[in-house]
Design a protein around this motif. Structure first.
Motif, PDB file in Angstrom:
ATOM      1  N   ASN A 213       7.452  26.303  20.926  1.00  0.00           N
ATOM      2  CA  ASN A 213       6.782  27.451  20.342  1.00  0.00           C
ATOM      3  C   ASN A 213       6.956  27.428  18.812  1.00  0.00           C
ATOM      4  OD1 ASN A 213       5.414  29.868  20.273  1.00  0.00           O
ATOM      5  ND2 ASN A 213       7.271  31.083  20.583  1.00  0.00           N
ATOM      6  N   VAL A 214       6.221  26.507  18.158  1.00  0.00           N
ATOM      7  CA  VAL A 214       6.307  26.370  16.697  1.00  0.00           C
ATOM      8  C   VAL A 214       4.917  26.577  16.101  1.00  0.00           C
ATOM      9  CG1 VAL A 214       8.277  24.779  16.737  1.00  0.00           C
ATOM     10  CG2 VAL A 214       5.961  23.868  16.900  1.00  0.00           C
ATOM     11  N   PRO A 215       4.841  26.865  14.775  1.00  0.00           N
ATOM     12  CA  PRO A 215       3.511  27.037  14.179  1.00  0.00           C
ATOM     13  C   PRO A 215       2.647  25.808  14.463  1.00  0.00           C
ATOM     14  CG  PRO A 215       5.196  27.693  12.615  1.00  0.00           C
ATOM     15  CD  PRO A 215       5.910  27.083  13.795  1.00  0.00           C
ATOM     16  N   LEU A 218      -0.371  25.224  19.389  1.00  0.00           N
ATOM     17  CA  LEU A 218      -1.659  25.286  20.075  1.00  0.00           C
ATOM     18  C   LEU A 218      -2.767  24.669  19.229  1.00  0.00           C
ATOM     19  CD1 LEU A 218      -3.530  26.242  22.369  1.00  0.00           C
ATOM     20  CD2 LEU A 218      -3.645  28.461  21.235  1.00  0.00           C
ATOM     21  N   ILE A 235     -11.013  29.525  26.510  1.00  0.00           N
ATOM     22  CA  ILE A 235      -9.573  29.282  26.467  1.00  0.00           C
ATOM     23  C   ILE A 235      -8.889  30.516  27.028  1.00  0.00           C
ATOM     24  CG2 ILE A 235      -9.444  29.987  24.024  1.00  0.00           C
ATOM     25  CD1 ILE A 235      -6.977  28.103  23.813  1.00  0.00           C
ATOM     26  N   GLU A 236      -7.914  30.280  27.840  1.00  0.00           N
ATOM     27  CA  GLU A 236      -7.244  31.379  28.538  1.00  0.00           C
ATOM     28  C   GLU A 236      -5.755  31.061  28.552  1.00  0.00           C
ATOM     29  OE1 GLU A 236      -8.520  34.013  30.223  1.00  0.00           O
ATOM     30  OE2 GLU A 236      -6.724  34.549  31.352  1.00  0.00           O
ATOM     31  N   SER A 237      -4.928  32.014  28.126  1.00  0.00           N
ATOM     32  CA  SER A 237      -3.487  31.777  28.199  1.00  0.00           C
ATOM     33  C   SER A 237      -2.914  32.483  29.415  1.00  0.00           C
ATOM     34  CB  SER A 237      -2.806  32.266  26.917  1.00  0.00           C
ATOM     35  OG  SER A 237      -3.006  33.646  26.754  1.00  0.00           O
ATOM     36  N   GLY A 245       6.644  35.022  26.655  1.00  0.00           N
ATOM     37  CA  GLY A 245       6.301  34.341  25.420  1.00  0.00           C
ATOM     38  C   GLY A 245       6.065  32.844  25.595  1.00  0.00           C
ATOM     39  N   TYR A 247       3.648  30.040  27.419  1.00  0.00           N
ATOM     40  CA  TYR A 247       2.317  30.074  28.037  1.00  0.00           C
ATOM     41  C   TYR A 247       1.815  28.713  28.481  1.00  0.00           C
ATOM     42  CZ  TYR A 247       2.470  34.602  25.881  1.00  0.00           C
ATOM     43  OH  TYR A 247       2.860  35.852  25.525  1.00  0.00           O
ATOM     44  N   PHE A 249      -2.068  26.958  28.814  1.00  0.00           N
ATOM     45  CA  PHE A 249      -3.408  27.191  28.284  1.00  0.00           C
ATOM     46  C   PHE A 249      -4.436  26.534  29.195  1.00  0.00           C
ATOM     47  CE2 PHE A 249      -0.459  27.513  24.746  1.00  0.00           C
ATOM     48  CZ  PHE A 249      -0.794  28.759  24.253  1.00  0.00           C
TER      49      PHE A 249
ATOM     50  N   LEU B 232       2.087  31.680  15.833  1.00  0.00           N
ATOM     51  CA  LEU B 232       1.422  32.557  16.808  1.00  0.00           C
ATOM     52  C   LEU B 232       2.365  32.721  17.984  1.00  0.00           C
ATOM     53  CD1 LEU B 232      -1.281  31.806  15.359  1.00  0.00           C
ATOM     54  CD2 LEU B 232      -2.278  31.591  17.622  1.00  0.00           C
ATOM     55  N   SER B 233       2.687  33.957  18.354  1.00  0.00           N
ATOM     56  CA  SER B 233       3.538  34.103  19.531  1.00  0.00           C
ATOM     57  C   SER B 233       2.702  34.324  20.781  1.00  0.00           C
ATOM     58  CB  SER B 233       4.557  35.224  19.336  1.00  0.00           C
ATOM     59  OG  SER B 233       3.923  36.420  19.015  1.00  0.00           O
ATOM     60  N   ARG B 234       1.397  34.605  20.613  1.00  0.00           N
ATOM     61  CA  ARG B 234       0.555  34.851  21.786  1.00  0.00           C
ATOM     62  C   ARG B 234      -0.904  34.797  21.389  1.00  0.00           C
ATOM     63  NH1 ARG B 234      -0.701  40.193  23.865  1.00  0.00           N
ATOM     64  NH2 ARG B 234      -1.557  40.015  25.956  1.00  0.00           N
ATOM     65  N   ILE B 235      -1.725  34.215  22.272  1.00  0.00           N
ATOM     66  CA  ILE B 235      -3.170  34.298  22.091  1.00  0.00           C
ATOM     67  C   ILE B 235      -3.774  34.640  23.439  1.00  0.00           C
ATOM     68  CG2 ILE B 235      -3.398  31.765  22.317  1.00  0.00           C
ATOM     69  CD1 ILE B 235      -5.947  32.057  20.536  1.00  0.00           C
ATOM     70  N   GLU B 236      -4.721  35.518  23.424  1.00  0.00           N
ATOM     71  CA  GLU B 236      -5.311  36.018  24.670  1.00  0.00           C
ATOM     72  C   GLU B 236      -6.809  36.157  24.431  1.00  0.00           C
ATOM     73  OE1 GLU B 236      -3.854  37.128  27.521  1.00  0.00           O
ATOM     74  OE2 GLU B 236      -5.572  38.189  28.352  1.00  0.00           O
TER      75      GLU B 236
END
Lengths: 296, 296
Positions: A213-215, A218, A235-237, A245, A247, A249, B232-236
């Motif tokens: 989970n880094v910048p 995704l 796109i769906e998480s 936290g 995910y 994808f 980004l901690s989350r995208i939906e």
């Protein structure tokens, strides 16, 4: 060989309607014998195919108003062996089915949460004080309507005919452009769902988890597609279910997995993903195309 | 001034539990008088704040197992005037509440669809043939348990105490790491939810639509954050409800909207987005931090 096709039941659901049109088309075009098998949940529908109890399943994956059918994507990720053969897009027209004399006497409305949500504006406007009761499908509560005359069910026109029940109001969905996308899935060794004449499929669905989970975790996978000029149509998480936290994808791209560009994309993807699963390449057909195929 | 705090009811829901801890903390730390106001749906809970009937709302936004609470994000996008003040993360432990003598005699299990989904493995293993009935909240069906002795309800330990009902099995959620994130929201002119001592917020939530469905339409906004080193901690993704395949993107980033980097990101974003809405900057607290605040 008789093909058995699993779907969410009881009979009369939108999933059954899509499965039925698909089945009629298979019978007409391919001369295959088919049988429909209703299951009480989407997870059980998909598992029936994974375990070999059915050859194909027709499952809803996304509605234009309410979004993803999370049960479908979560189960597909877990089962691991299923491949998408075809996508079908069906318009959804909800009706209020009831034995009541008028809308004014209705006190309770039953339906699947997706259907209740797709009619929430109409319900708030015309039935602001009724009790809304979620059910497992749009057809499950129909049998109680004859006893419960102050109740209504949101379901399809076809369900009303099938159960011989009166439609009180037609077309109560809040958005006229309401439609649902279904996937026809099978075990990966079966490709009966594909149109034989089409050599190139229009879409590929895949899913992946990212290592950290880094910048940019995704952005890197998405850049691969952008650089190769491959369009993402969705796109769906979804949660990994390990911890809040984290995910997975789910991505649909407008390309066939066998194309050179996509082969390159999939190879590059392995560098930026932890687990990568390809759910198959397929075409997207409006349900009307199947209907035309049957009647022609 | 008495602050009224809206939440999904009836009393005993997880949302009420989060609201109650928040309220106790507000009373202790800020000396504010508060009153809890239960609403029958999440949409009505949020609308109460938008219309001024309540000052704050505590709403679930995401569960670590079942993912996004779509009603919350969809309503937030529609209402337009609400701002997130704080996020609270609460561990979820589901219990089976029933007046039955043993699990063996249970024929029906009621609960909110999220709770049923979070216990589906346990249910399939120990109650494979029961009927699962979705309800509007985890507490709504509790009142029928005394009459219906072959029924069970999945709810919290606290709900069992509140309604004076016996717990048959404790901790039936499939994943022990089950937790739900709640947002405390208010109209944008109210900032009572923020911790006074913290000058910088850890998270910002925003949502946008993109102008066209072309390769890279989503990648460009995401690249802005990646280039600036903002995680980004989350995208939906959520449907625009206009037509199938058109999406809004809800994004949580690990930065305060007032930071220079974020100001730059937000400015650049306007070039690649159609509509852009900022839902506020806030901190994320484990609910235990509020409990410590109250007891210290």
């Amino acid at each position: 060989m008789t093909l058995s096709i699993a779907h969410l039941g009881p009979p009369g659901t939108y999933a059954e309607q899509a499965a039925l049109l698909y089945v009629n088309w298979l019978t007409k075009i391919k001369g295959l014998e088919t049988i429909l098998c209703p299951y009480p949940s989407i997870a059980q529908t998909l598992r029936a195919v994974a375990q070999g109890a059915a050859q194909l399943a027709v499952v809803p994956v996304e509605n234009s108003i309410e979004g993803s059918v999370t049960m479908t994507v979560d189960t597909l990720w877990q089962l691991d062996t299923l491949q998408i053969q075809l996508a079908l897009v069906m318009p959804i027209v909800h009706t209020l089915i009831s034995c009541a004399q008028s809308v004014k006497t209705i006190k309770t409305v039953y339906s699947h949460p997706q259907a209740l949500a797709q009619c929430q504006g109409w319900l708030e406007r015309f039935l602001p004080s009724v009790q809304l009761i979620p059910t497992n499908s749009t057809t499950e509560p129909l049998q109680r309507l004859e006893q419960e005359i102050t109740a209504g069910v949101i379901s399809s026109q076809r369900a009303a005919q099938l159960y011989n029940l009166p439609i009180l109001v037609n077309g109560i969905n809040d958005y006229p452009e309401n439609c649902t996308r279904f996937w026809v899935v099978s075990q990966d060794n079966l490709s009966v769902g594909n149109q034989p004449s089409v050599t190139k499929n229009s879409h590929t669905s895949l899913a992946f988890s990212v290592p950290a989970n880094v910048p940019g975790a995704l952005v890197k996978p998405l850049q691969i597609f952008a650089r190769l000029g491959i369009n993402l149509s969705r796109i769906e998480s979804r949660p990994t279910k390990r911890s809040l936290g984290e995910y997975l994808f789910f991505i649909d791209v407008e390309a066939d997995a066998r194309e050179a560009q996509m082969q390159s994309a999939l190879q590059q993807l392995t560098a930026y993903t932890e687990i990568l699963k390809i759910f198959g390449s397929y075409n997207v057909l409006p349900i009307s195309a199947l209907e035309e195929g049957i009647s022609s």
